[in-house]
Design an enzyme around this catalytic site. Structure first.
Site, PDB file in Angstrom:
ATOM      1  N   HIS A 188       0.842  -1.191   0.076  1.00 15.84           N
ATOM      2  CA  HIS A 188       0.035  -0.110  -0.009  1.00 15.84           C
ATOM      3  C   HIS A 188       0.766   1.307  -0.012  1.00 15.84           C
ATOM      4  O   HIS A 188       0.556   2.103  -0.673  1.00 15.84           O
ATOM      5  CB  HIS A 188      -1.039  -0.018   1.140  1.00 15.84           C
ATOM      6  N   LYS A 209     -10.531   1.002  17.705  1.00 13.90           N
ATOM      7  CA  LYS A 209      -9.434   0.380  16.746  1.00 13.90           C
ATOM      8  C   LYS A 209      -9.903  -0.154  15.862  1.00 13.90           C
ATOM      9  O   LYS A 209      -9.442  -0.030  14.436  1.00 13.90           O
ATOM     10  CB  LYS A 209      -8.236  -0.221  17.616  1.00 13.90           C
ATOM     11  N   THR A 240     -10.288  -0.203  10.390  1.00 18.14           N
ATOM     12  CA  THR A 240     -10.174  -1.063   9.106  1.00 18.14           C
ATOM     13  C   THR A 240     -11.694  -0.844   8.284  1.00 18.14           C
ATOM     14  O   THR A 240     -11.611  -0.870   7.188  1.00 18.14           O
ATOM     15  CB  THR A 240     -10.167  -2.245   9.439  1.00 18.14           C
TER      16      THR A 240
END
Length: 314
Positions: A149, A204, A208
């Site tokens: 990435h 957290k 994603t």
């Protein structure tokens, strides 16, 4: 044979020089793909090979203060990039449908070109993410997804900004990506501040999810091109690349989500974690039940329970 290869490379380089947009030619790292490719190859080699070997017999560095400064600086930089993208078209003149590349030199167009370059250049600054991992001996964090990435994004954006600097609908994904990075680097900044802030980082795993939403939005927006009756976007290849990018990274991040939060294969882990007031926990076992014990007191801990078996002054 070698002569033929060199000849083809030079021919391709001359072709790029002819096709490169004159409005970005004087910006740093925009003169040739050789410069940026060299930087990114060096980054991959350092992240995967040189860095870990340099650190193998060294203690991890305590980079708490530099990391806090870096992450909060990236929050401000990405917030500014989002604002500039919005003001140079996305909330002023763009239709959010078939927005073409602006070939003029109007102030707004030059503003879009400037922020597109800033977004591109910010990807080189983000390589510091990996440098911090290496220096802190967090090699487990340097996954294929992470390295790919960080290297693939600036490499492809060089082509994008060279051929489509005032990218119209081709710049939407950059604005969305910068917005996601505002949230992401804020999270990293708070996380770097130490264990006393861990209770504020219960979200957290949603980082994603935010990444996944990003790729869904980008894919949906760019897919309009394929269903419009007529959209004469000047560089269709850039549209195809963005669509493939969105789908590909959606699949990669989906796999990460499944492995980490459905199957729990990333847990348990044992790692070094810097604590506040100069303390360093030598053995922190993380297990998936949402709490950790710190000095005998239970606190919330993102992704699990941490049991500190030994603490020492550093």
């Amino acid at each position: 044979m070698l002569q033929e290869v060199v000849s083809e490379v030079l021919r391709f380089h001359n072709y790029l020089q002819q096709r490169a947009d004159a409005r970005v030619r004087d910006y740093p790292l925009m003169q040739s793909p050789v410069q940026m490719t060299t930087i990114l190859v060096a980054y991959v080699v350092f992240a995967m090979y040189i860095g870990p070997r340099l650190m193998v017999n060294r203690k991890p560095y305590n980079l708490k203060t530099p990391m806090i400064i870096y992450n909060l600086s990236m929050v401000l930089l990405n917030a500014f990039i989002v604002y500039e993208f919005m003001m140079s078209g996305w909330v002023t003149t763009f239709t959010w449908r078939c927005d073409l590349i602006d070939l003029s030199t109007s102030p707004q167009t030059l503003r879009m070109i400037r922020v597109s370059w800033m977004f591109y250049f910010s990807k080189y600054i983000e390589l510091l993410d990996t440098i911090f991992f290496v220096l802190r001996k967090k090699q487990s964090q340097i996954t294929f997804l992470h390295v790919f990435h960080h290297s693939f994004m600036p490499w492809t954006w060089w082509w994008g900004i060279t051929l489509t600097p005032a990218g119209g609908m081709g710049s939407f994904h950059a604005m969305v990506n910068a917005a996601v990075h505002v949230i992401m680097y804020f999270y990293y900044g708070v996380s770097a501040a130490g264990p006393r802030f861990q209770k504020y980082l219960w979200w957290k795993k949603y980082m994603t999810a935010i990444q996944l939403i990003q790729f869904i939005l980008v894919s949906i927006h760019i897919s309009q091109y394929y269903f419009m009756e007529k959209c004469d976007y000047q560089v269709p290849l850039w549209i195809h690349l963005i669509w493939m990018y969105g789908v590909f990274f959606f699949l990669l991040f989906s796999n990460f989500w499944i492995q980490a939060y459905v199957k729990g294969k990333r847990l348990p882990v044992t790692e070094h974690m810097p604590t506040q007031n100069g303390l360093d926990s030598e053995s922190i076992t993380v297990v998936a039940n949402g709490k950790h014990l710190h000095n005998g007191v239970a606190h919330h801990f993102t992704n699990g329970k941490a049991l500190l078996s030994k603490v020492k002054e550093v």
